[in-house]
Design an enzyme around this catalytic site. Structure first.
Site, PDB file in Angstrom:
ATOM      1  CG  LEU A  86      10.603  -7.840  -7.667  1.00  0.00           C
ATOM      2  CD1 LEU A  86      11.272  -8.857  -8.569  1.00  0.00           C
ATOM      3  CD2 LEU A  86      11.319  -6.503  -7.769  1.00  0.00           C
TER       4      LEU A  86
ATOM      5  N   PRO B 164       3.973  -6.245  -5.595  1.00  0.00           N
ATOM      6  CG  PRO B 164       2.603  -4.585  -6.528  1.00  0.00           C
ATOM      7  CD  PRO B 164       3.237  -5.919  -6.828  1.00  0.00           C
TER       8      PRO B 164
ATOM      9  CB  THR C 210      -0.342  -1.406  -3.579  1.00  0.00           C
ATOM     10  OG1 THR C 210       0.611  -1.626  -4.632  1.00  0.00           O
ATOM     11  CG2 THR C 210       0.188  -0.378  -2.600  1.00  0.00           C
TER      12      THR C 210
ATOM     13  N   GLY D  88       8.024  -0.531  -6.062  1.00  0.00           N
ATOM     14  CA  GLY D  88       8.593   0.799  -5.865  1.00  0.00           C
ATOM     15  C   GLY D  88       9.759   1.075  -6.787  1.00  0.00           C
TER      16      GLY D  88
ATOM     17  N   GLY E  76       7.209   2.312 -14.649  1.00  0.00           N
ATOM     18  CA  GLY E  76       7.520   3.630 -14.109  1.00  0.00           C
ATOM     19  C   GLY E  76       6.531   4.040 -13.037  1.00  0.00           C
TER      20      GLY E  76
ATOM     21  CB  CYS F 269       0.681   3.528  -9.439  1.00  0.00           C
ATOM     22  SG  CYS F 269       0.719   2.381 -10.821  1.00  0.00           S
TER      23      CYS F 269
ATOM     24  CD  GLU G 253       2.127   6.842  -7.132  1.00  0.00           C
ATOM     25  OE1 GLU G 253       1.405   5.872  -7.432  1.00  0.00           O
ATOM     26  OE2 GLU G 253       3.368   6.813  -7.230  1.00  0.00           O
TER      27      GLU G 253
ATOM     28  CG  LEU H 140       0.030  -0.276 -16.385  1.00  0.00           C
ATOM     29  CD1 LEU H 140      -0.818   0.877 -15.872  1.00  0.00           C
ATOM     30  CD2 LEU H 140      -0.665  -0.975 -17.538  1.00  0.00           C
TER      31      LEU H 140
END
Length: 475
Positions: free
Chosen positions: A122, A124, A126, A205, A223, A256, A345, A425
């Site tokens: 997957l 993202p 961003t 997400g 996470g 993130c 966040e 991560l």
């Protein structure tokens, strides 16, 4: 109601069939490289990176990504596709991933690497430029194939990058289907990919990561991020201010790992705050803070309209003015938790600023902030005191402590540190993950342990030796 249910069933069946065809192609391609040598594997991943990161192409991808996603900025995208992909290749190219990869002569054990099969990845919105590349070379390094499910907002970027890698793979004499893109992504197709692949590599997400863990397929998830950075009284303040600026503004805080909260201890608070202002930080008053809060969060969720946008765009959207040269917002804060949303966040160039009495108070704040969001991900400290550094590392529930480094550019690996290069991560049990690792190819293989008898069998010691430390106390 019945019509809608029937329509959903048709969509699900169609998605399942389409993904099944992709998985079959992927599995056939993977079978063709199952017996590749280390040299063949390493030439493949080198070609894959060169295809997307070479001069002229990297610039095109960076601009295309910004144009399609409307997130972040060109400089950030270019750094990721040009530099991060190179650094990741350099980090893994000499790793042995074929055959015997580890020997333990003391236990007389050898470990043999074997591919998992089809990796479902997957990506993202961003980080859609480097994520497919890094995940793809990690998969192929382990002699796997990979199918990438992008966010719909980045589907064209994903297709461009995957097509370039496929062309390079063919030129190396391997099947293009080692890397496949889901060109018209949907939630149904992503869910089907997670059900049908052999291992999931989920970056995105929380809902997607949860879905990955619930799919029934072994999954590597990440996470939530909410990096907290402390500056203590021993820090080089000029260095800290510049590195915080770099981290907070990299790709307009799409990562993130961007500094979401910065804690300044009393002894250097005023001086350091002035240095942050000199680097383009703008302190919001209560009125602007309220307007910014209303702009960032809508019904308790981050507003996609302001994610990874410029300070001026966000200020105009929120309805307050900022001086020219503003690079990031500084929001004074003291509490944490749901009643203090700035402690979470923000995915914008917004930094919550906290004041601490000392390192112990900074640790208290870090743990409180990350108990609300981001526990297990990462925190950082600017300090020249090993005692303070290790105190914070020992007392926080975190997988990474970055010392005197720009957080967003460092915790996923960079040339100035020894962290493994990745964009995935693990956050350990604190973040609901199975690993604390910076996830790389080693997480995408199976390992066979070959155990031979020891030259000299171990002998159990006598009870008065084995239990010596407790035997008297338990009489």
């Amino acid at each position: 109601m019945a019509q809608a249910a029937n329509l959903n069933m048709v969509e699900d069946d169609s998605a399942a069939a389409e993904v099944a065809e992709l998985v079959a192609r992927s599995r056939a391609a993977q079978a063709q490289i199952e017996d590749y040598t280390q040299e063949q594997v390493d030439k493949l991943i080198t070609a894959m990176v060169w295809a997307v990161a070479k001069p002229g192409v990297a610039e095109k991808i960076a601009q295309f990504t910004v144009d399609e996603t409307q997130l972040g900025n060109y400089d950030g995208k270019y750094l990721k596709i040009f530099r991060k992909t190179r650094a990741t290749l350099y980090d893994i190219i000499d790793d042995k991933s074929v055959g015997i990869i580890e020997e333990d002569p003391v236990r007389n054990i050898v470990k043999i690497a074997k591919p998992v099969g089809v990796i479902g990845a997957l990506a993202p919105t961003t980080n859609p430029e480097a994520t497919p590349v890094i995940k793809a070379i990690s998969a192929v390094k382990g002699r796997n194939s990979i199918i990438v499910a992008p966010h719909p907002r980045a589907k064209l970027t994903n297709k461009m990058i995957v097509d370039l890698m496929r062309e390079a793979i063919v030129k190396m004499g391997a099947p293009a289907d080692l890397v496949i893109s889901i060109d018209t992504p949907s939630l149904e197709k992503t869910n089907e990919l997670m059900k049908q692949c052999d291992r999931i590599l989920a970056t995105g997400g929380g809902a997607m990561v949860t879905a990955a863990y619930s799919s029934g397929t072994p999954a590597l998830g990440v996470g939530a991020g909410n990096a907290v950075v402390t500056v203590d009284e021993t820090a080089d303040l000029d260095d800290a201010a510049e590195k915080i600026r770099i981290s907070k503004t990299l790709d307009l805080a799409a990562s993130c790992s961007s500094d979401n909260s910065v804690i300044l201890v009393d002894a250097i608070h005023d001086e350091m705050l002035a240095k942050l202002q000199a680097k383009g930080g703008y302190i919001l008053d209560n009125d602007a803070k309220a307007k910014l809060q209303a702009a960032i969060w809508v019904d308790g969720h981050i507003n996609a309209k302001v994610v990874a946008q410029t300070p001026k765009f966000i200020a105009d959207y929120a309805g307050f003015d900022v001086p020219e040269g503003t690079q990031f917002f500084i929001v004074p804060e003291s509490g944490f938790g749901p009643d203090h949303p700035f402690s979470g966040e923000k995915m914008t160039v917004t930094m919550a600023l906290y004041r601490a009495k000392d390192i112990d108070d900074a640790i208290r704040l870090t743990n409180g902030i990350q108990a609300y969001q981001g526990q297990g991900h990462s925190c950082g400290i600017y300090s020249n005191s090993d005692a303070n550094i290790m105190k914070l590392a020992n007392a926080t529930k975190t997988s990474r402590v970055m010392v005197n480094q720009p957080q967003a550019a460092s915790n996923s690996g960079n040339l100035w540190n020894g962290m493994r290069q990745t964009f995935s991560l693990g956050c350990g049990s604190w973040g609901g993950n199975s690993t604390n690792n910076n996830i790389t190819w080693r997480d995408l293989i199976n390992e066979t342990w070959v155990s031979k008898p020891l030259a000299q069998p171990k002998v159990l010691p006598a009870d008065d030796v084995l239990f010596a430390s407790v035997i008297d106390e338990l009489k």
